[in-house]
Write a protein that holds these residues in place. Structure first.
Motif, short mmCIF file in Angstrom:
data_model
loop_
_atom_site.label_atom_id
_atom_site.label_comp_id
_atom_site.label_asym_id
_atom_site.label_seq_id
_atom_site.Cartn_x
_atom_site.Cartn_y
_atom_site.Cartn_z
N VAL A 1 12.10 19.94 -10.00
CA VAL A 1 12.42 19.82 -11.24
C VAL A 1 12.29 21.21 -11.95
O VAL A 1 11.41 21.99 -12.39
CB VAL A 1 11.59 19.16 -12.27
N GLU B 1 9.98 13.74 -20.59
CA GLU B 1 11.63 13.78 -20.41
C GLU B 1 11.68 14.39 -19.12
O GLU B 1 11.02 14.99 -18.39
CB GLU B 1 12.08 14.69 -21.59
N PRO B 2 13.01 14.10 -18.73
CA PRO B 2 13.42 14.50 -17.43
C PRO B 2 13.19 16.03 -16.91
O PRO B 2 12.75 16.37 -15.87
CB PRO B 2 14.94 14.20 -17.29
N GLY B 3 13.32 16.82 -17.90
CA GLY B 3 13.16 18.29 -17.72
C GLY B 3 11.63 18.74 -17.77
O GLY B 3 11.12 19.85 -17.30
N PRO C 1 8.38 16.35 -17.02
CA PRO C 1 7.84 14.95 -16.44
C PRO C 1 6.57 14.70 -17.09
O PRO C 1 6.15 13.65 -17.17
CB PRO C 1 7.84 14.87 -15.03
#
Length: 270
Positions: free
Chosen positions: A37, A54-56, A58
């Motif tokens: 990431v 969030e995905p960016g 975690p």
């Protein structure tokens, strides 16, 4: 009698594996996490302050909108790197001086032992603080201060064990055969003290990481915005109600790393 001897082995084996898994998990996270990431541990976005994962990011964001995931990964590389460097320096210095004191005896032994006892009488954190006052807020200051504290334990262990080995009949016979100090150290001394040195190294690494985090927690040590475990905790502590997981992330990571190192060291003593 047979059962009494064999019972501790599975326990020690399981303890060693548990410690190894914890340490490996922390190191994998710190090294592989940022590659899986990508992100910047210093980048700020106040619009995302204390927001959730969030995905960016975690693990969510801290009070300045910085990714906790990437800051934690950076911190878990920084503190162990300083600790390992300090332990290597202290271990090599303590090993060399401890062997010298045991082999030479006399004034050499008295001077080195007095120096070690004088440093041992002072609180370890105080010595680190003195060095940090000279070289404030740098990894070099932590390395120098921790090395100054940790070498004493390696020196005392090496000196005590080496004196016993040098007095043994095997070493006396080796000397009569004409073998030199290097051969004696490699063949007789090092195999005897190696397990103790490895145990001391594991405990020393855990102690150094804990000292770095403790000094960061009281605002002595790494300077903001450098990601460091203790500094992260003290920065996030005022926001524990709004974002408890943000504070727990460095706490859990620090606990896992220290527990893993302690289990590895403890399993070598059994």
């Amino acid at each position: 009698m047979t059962d009494a001897v064999m019972i501790p082995r599975p326990v020690g084996h399981a303890t060693r594996w548990t410690g190894a898994v914890l340490v490996a998990a922390v190191l994998i996270f710190s090294l592989i996490g940022p590659l899986a990431v990508p992100g910047d541990p210093f980048a700020q976005s106040l619009m995302k302050a204390l927001s959730g994962p969030e995905p960016g990011a975690p693990l969510g964001y801290d009070h300045l909108g910085r990714s906790i995931f990437h800051r934690l990964a950076h911190a878990l590389r920084l503190s162990p790197a300083i600790a390992i460097a300090a332990v290597l320096t202290a271990g090599l210095g303590g090993l060399a001086l401890g062997t010298l004191a045991a082999a030479r005896g006399g004034w050499t032994d008295r001077i080195l032992t007095t120096l070690a006892d004088a440093l041992l009488a002072l609180p370890g954190l105080l010595l680190v603080l003195i060095v940090l006052a000279i070289v404030p807020g740098t990894a070099l200051g932590f390395w120098a201060g921790l090395s100054l504290v940790l070498w004493v334990e390696f020196f005392r262990l090496t000196r005590a064990a080496t004196r016993e080995v040098l007095a043994s009949p095997a070493v006396q016979a080796t000397r009569l055969l004409g073998f030199g100090p290097t051969y004696v150290f490699r063949t007789h001394i090092w195999p005897e003290i190696a397990p103790m040195m490895l145990t001391a190294a594991a405990f020393g690494t855990a102690t150094a990481i804990m000292a770095i985090a403790a000094l960061g927690f009281v605002h002595v040590g790494m300077r903001a915005p450098t990601p460091e475990l203790g500094l992260m905790m003290v920065e996030l502590l005022p926001y524990w109600r709004e974002a408890p997981m943000a504070l727990l992330s460095p706490v859990i990571a620090t606990f896992a790393l220290l527990l893993g190192l302690t289990l590895l060291a403890g399993s070598r003593e059994t």
